[in-house]
Enzyme design. Structure first.
Site, mmCIF file in Angstrom:
data_model
loop_
_atom_site.group_PDB
_atom_site.id
_atom_site.type_symbol
_atom_site.label_atom_id
_atom_site.label_comp_id
_atom_site.label_asym_id
_atom_site.label_seq_id
_atom_site.Cartn_x
_atom_site.Cartn_y
_atom_site.Cartn_z
ATOM 1 N N PHE A 150 0.708 -1.015 -0.140
ATOM 2 C CA PHE A 150 -0.167 0.360 -0.142
ATOM 3 C C PHE A 150 0.597 0.901 -0.111
ATOM 4 C CE2 PHE A 150 0.908 -0.268 4.235
ATOM 5 C CZ PHE A 150 1.372 1.642 4.746
ATOM 6 N N LYS A 174 -1.827 -7.496 -9.357
ATOM 7 C CA LYS A 174 -2.294 -7.406 -8.098
ATOM 8 C C LYS A 174 -1.949 -6.004 -6.757
ATOM 9 C CE LYS A 174 -2.551 -8.424 -4.416
ATOM 10 N NZ LYS A 174 -3.327 -7.613 -2.861
ATOM 11 N N GLU A 177 -4.863 -4.125 -1.683
ATOM 12 C CA GLU A 177 -6.538 -3.846 -1.751
ATOM 13 C C GLU A 177 -6.644 -2.096 -0.854
ATOM 14 O OE1 GLU A 177 -5.044 -6.017 -0.660
ATOM 15 O OE2 GLU A 177 -5.438 -6.563 1.875
ATOM 16 N N SER A 227 5.456 -7.396 3.050
ATOM 17 C CA SER A 227 5.745 -7.358 4.526
ATOM 18 C C SER A 227 6.574 -8.695 4.879
ATOM 19 C CB SER A 227 4.972 -7.345 5.350
ATOM 20 O OG SER A 227 3.696 -8.144 5.187
ATOM 21 N N CYS A 282 10.237 1.730 3.243
ATOM 22 C CA CYS A 282 10.942 0.388 4.007
ATOM 23 C C CYS A 282 12.311 1.088 3.804
ATOM 24 C CB CYS A 282 10.884 -0.732 2.620
ATOM 25 S SG CYS A 282 11.038 -0.234 0.582
ATOM 26 N N GLU A 376 9.484 -3.846 12.888
ATOM 27 C CA GLU A 376 9.302 -2.597 11.757
ATOM 28 C C GLU A 376 7.277 -1.704 12.143
ATOM 29 O OE1 GLU A 376 7.818 -3.290 7.561
ATOM 30 O OE2 GLU A 376 8.946 -2.243 7.079
HETATM 31 P P1 NAD Z 1 1.114 -6.773 3.304
HETATM 32 O O1 NAD Z 1 2.900 -8.360 3.216
HETATM 33 O O2 NAD Z 1 0.809 -6.828 4.034
HETATM 34 O O3 NAD Z 1 0.476 -7.087 1.728
HETATM 35 C C1 NAD Z 1 1.566 -6.385 0.663
HETATM 36 C C2 NAD Z 1 0.231 -7.366 -0.922
HETATM 37 O O4 NAD Z 1 0.523 -8.754 -0.080
HETATM 38 C C3 NAD Z 1 -1.190 -6.992 -1.107
HETATM 39 O O5 NAD Z 1 -0.708 -7.256 -1.859
HETATM 40 C C4 NAD Z 1 -2.080 -7.251 0.406
HETATM 41 O O6 NAD Z 1 -3.137 -7.985 -0.404
HETATM 42 C C5 NAD Z 1 -1.033 -9.038 -0.075
HETATM 43 N N1 NAD Z 1 -1.506 -9.806 1.504
HETATM 44 C C6 NAD Z 1 -1.504 -9.389 2.194
HETATM 45 N N2 NAD Z 1 -1.831 -10.552 2.892
HETATM 46 C C7 NAD Z 1 -1.669 -12.001 2.419
HETATM 47 C C8 NAD Z 1 -2.110 -12.974 2.982
HETATM 48 N N3 NAD Z 1 -1.941 -13.294 4.446
HETATM 49 N N4 NAD Z 1 -1.174 -13.693 2.023
HETATM 50 C C9 NAD Z 1 -1.012 -13.226 0.680
HETATM 51 N N5 NAD Z 1 -1.569 -12.101 0.133
HETATM 52 C C10 NAD Z 1 -1.505 -10.836 1.149
HETATM 53 O O7 NAD Z 1 2.127 -5.508 2.834
HETATM 54 P P2 NAD Z 1 1.554 -4.008 3.470
HETATM 55 O O8 NAD Z 1 1.504 -3.794 4.589
HETATM 56 O O9 NAD Z 1 0.536 -3.654 2.187
HETATM 57 O O10 NAD Z 1 2.971 -3.146 3.224
HETATM 58 C C11 NAD Z 1 3.829 -2.880 4.107
HETATM 59 C C12 NAD Z 1 4.903 -3.471 4.644
HETATM 60 O O11 NAD Z 1 5.420 -3.662 2.651
HETATM 61 C C13 NAD Z 1 6.193 -3.209 4.833
HETATM 62 O O12 NAD Z 1 6.743 -4.529 6.206
HETATM 63 C C14 NAD Z 1 7.197 -2.626 4.255
HETATM 64 O O13 NAD Z 1 8.469 -2.350 4.589
HETATM 65 C C15 NAD Z 1 7.418 -3.827 2.883
HETATM 66 N N6 NAD Z 1 7.358 -3.021 1.690
HETATM 67 C C16 NAD Z 1 8.778 -3.031 1.770
HETATM 68 C C17 NAD Z 1 9.724 -2.690 0.454
HETATM 69 C C18 NAD Z 1 10.770 -3.091 -0.049
HETATM 70 O O14 NAD Z 1 11.535 -2.837 -0.884
HETATM 71 N N7 NAD Z 1 11.541 -4.154 0.876
HETATM 72 C C19 NAD Z 1 8.768 -1.864 0.046
HETATM 73 C C20 NAD Z 1 7.715 -1.023 -0.298
HETATM 74 C C21 NAD Z 1 6.931 -1.689 0.819
#
Ligand code: NAD
Length: 485
Positions: A150, A174, A177, A227, A282, A376
């Site tokens: 997000f 994808k 959401e 994450s 991140c 985090e």
């Molecule tokens: P998230 O892991 O909750 O969601 C990421 C994606 O995974 C979304 O599209 C979501 O719909 C999907 N998702 C969520 N739960 C899921 C599940 N149980 N099974 C399968 N798919 C699932 O992350 P977020 O809250 O959207 O974003 C924040 C996180 O992203 C932070 O931890 C941040 O550090 C990380 N991030 C990392 C980088 C990087 O380059 N390393 C860059 C941007 C964000």
């Protein structure tokens, strides 16, 4: 509801999901309802994969110099629509307008990089023995998927879209959401730039559709950003299905401040790094380690933090649950004996009572075992620890399981080099608070911040989005035969 209900984008058109399940899309700025997003199912994904497979036949055979023309045109469109795209980004994500403008400017840079790919992927050819030639070419993989988080509704999608598509793949994305609107706008602009139908598709949803992507036999590769917990699940599931996968995870980035750091510059950088995008980057500084006596710099960090005001130069965090989670971390640190120097709890913005704001927070006397030091937080919070030596600071940095970024503030070049050599992180800053490498350098962390080989952007992404074809040819005109004997 400000916008009509969001739909998937398949084969060049928006179309309804066959699932009845949906979620509200709410603006973190003021709690207003923006739209609804469908939670698509495996049958929606099948439709998208079929469209992408069909498009791949022609797109993959289109010369790359022709393919990148789409991205020259997209770059111009992004520049033209910059303000509109930035406004949409702020609305759904909660960033300040300036931060959203910077995000779209980064999308322009990412698009520009893709236009240089023809220069970077020319293969190699060598006469390996008399009359026999070996050559390599980068071939696209087929239908590939990108699953995004997000915190950057346009930029993280654009880490993958231009490179994967310019290299000849067809993509299914994808979006998160929580911020599904910006991707839809990118789809419209790609179409306007001349991308053929079916090359780029959007399937909205949550866990169900992510699982379906990992399992779908028609998808060759999966890139994921989010994450660490979900990155591990996606990496394991996709590779179990023998797909290529690159999964970027979360982070806990440490800034080391040495006593010879320039106080004003350091304080401004630390405050900007921990609070930019409301700490939801991140690459944000989340922990600071003061080596020796840096009290004067900490005082200045507090002064800088107090200039950052929610609703003015500080945006909202993504939702109420996130606000609560961040505030709980601060309260826990206080209970554990840390000292809250600047307290961002209970922030309110007049006229936006339903917005999700947390003020900048500076926590001092944190110990390495506290949850604010190890986990985090993903909010505008910096946890300050203190050590006597650089080696002790490095030991704290390297003990954390993540490895996205680490920075040092110092005027001592030898010390900076020592930290570059010894910090276990993929991206290191010297007097830089957010050390994101710019194109053509690639983006990617180490340890639990990334699973899979290579990086997601820049030159490194070429290896992920293509496979190498090696051909050996014998030219034997005298003998009148054309195959190897
Ligand atoms: P998230 O892991 O909750 O969601 C990421 C994606 O995974 C979304 O599209 C979501 O719909 C999907 N998702 C969520 N739960 C899921 C599940 N149980 N099974 C399968 N798919 C699932 O992350 P977020 O809250 O959207 O974003 C924040 C996180 O992203 C932070 O931890 C941040 O550090 C990380 N991030 C990392 C980088 C990087 O380059 N390393 C860059 C941007 C964000």
């Amino acid at each position: 509801m400000k916008y009509t209900a969001i739909e998937n984008f398949i084969n060049g058109k928006f179309e309804k999901s066959s699932s009845q399940k949906k979620l509200d899309v709410v603006s973190p700025l003021d709690g207003s309802l923006l739209s609804t997003v469908p939670l698509s199912n495996a049958s929606d994904l099948d439709t998208a994969v079929s469209a992408a497979k069909k498009a791949f036949v022609t797109w993959s055979r289109t010369p790359i110099k022709e393919r990148v023309q789409v991205f020259f045109r997209l770059k111009t469109l992004l520049e033209k629509k910059l303000q509109e795209l930035a406004a949409l980004c702020s609305e759904e994500n909660g960033k300040t307008h300036g931060e959203s403008v910077a995000e779209i400017e980064k999308c322009v840079e990412l698009t520009e990089f893709a236009t240089s790919l023809p220069q970077l992927i020319s293969g190699e050819v060598l006469e390996v023995s008399r009359g026999v030639e070996c050559r390599t070419e980068h071939a696209p993989l087929g239908v590939v998927a990108s699953i995004v988080p997000f915190n950057f509704p346009s930029m993280v999608p654009m880490w993958t879209i231009p490179n994967a598509i310019a290299l000849g793949n067809c993509m299914i994305i994808k979006p998160s959401e929580k911020v599904p609107l910006s991707c839809g706008r990118l789809a419209e602009l790609l179409k306007e730039a001349g991308l053929p139908d079916g090359v780029f598709n959007i399937v909205h949803g949550d866990v169900e559709i992510v699982n379906a992507i990992c399992d779908h036999p028609g998808i060759e590769a999966v890139s994921f950003v989010g994450s660490t917990k979900i990155a591990k699940i996606v990496y394991q599931r996709a590779t179990q299905q023998l797909k290529r996968c690159l999964a970027l995870g979360g982070a806990k980035n440490h800034l080391m401040v040495l006593p010879d750091a320039i106080p004003d510059m350091t304080a401004q950088n630390v405050a900007a790094s921990m609070s930019g995008c409301a700490g939801q980057r991140c690459m944000a500084a989340s922990a600071m380690i003061g080596v020796g006596n840096v009290d004067q710099i900490i005082d200045k960090i507090c002064e800088e933090a107090k200039k950052i005001v929610p609703g003015q130069n500080l945006g909202a965090v993504i939702n109420k649950a996130s606000k609560e989670r961040i505030e709980n971390y601060i309260s826990q640190a206080e209970k554990d004996g840390a000292k809250i120097l600047v307290d961002g709890r209970n922030a309110k913005v007049d006229g936006k009572e339903n917005g999700c704001y947390v003020g900048p927070t500076v926590i001092d006397y944190v110990t390495p075992q506290m949850s604010v030091a190890t986990e985090e937080i993903f909010g505008p919070v910096i946890s300050i620890m203190r050590t006597k030596t650089v080696d002790e600071a490095l030991a704290i940095e390297n003990a954390n399981p993540y490895g996205n970024a680490a920075s040092v503030f110092t005027q001592n070049g030898g010390m900076a080099r020592y930290i570059i050599d010894h910090a276990s992180a993929g991206m290191i800053g010297v007097n830089v608070g957010v050390p994101v490498p710019r194109e053509p350098f690639s983006f990617g962390g180490w340890n639990e911040s990334k699973f899979g080989v290579g990086d997601i952007t820049g030159k490194s992404s070429i290896e992920f989005w293509t496979k190498l074809k090696k051909s050996t040819t014998k030219w034997n005109p005298e003998a009148g035969i054309n195959w190897m004997s």
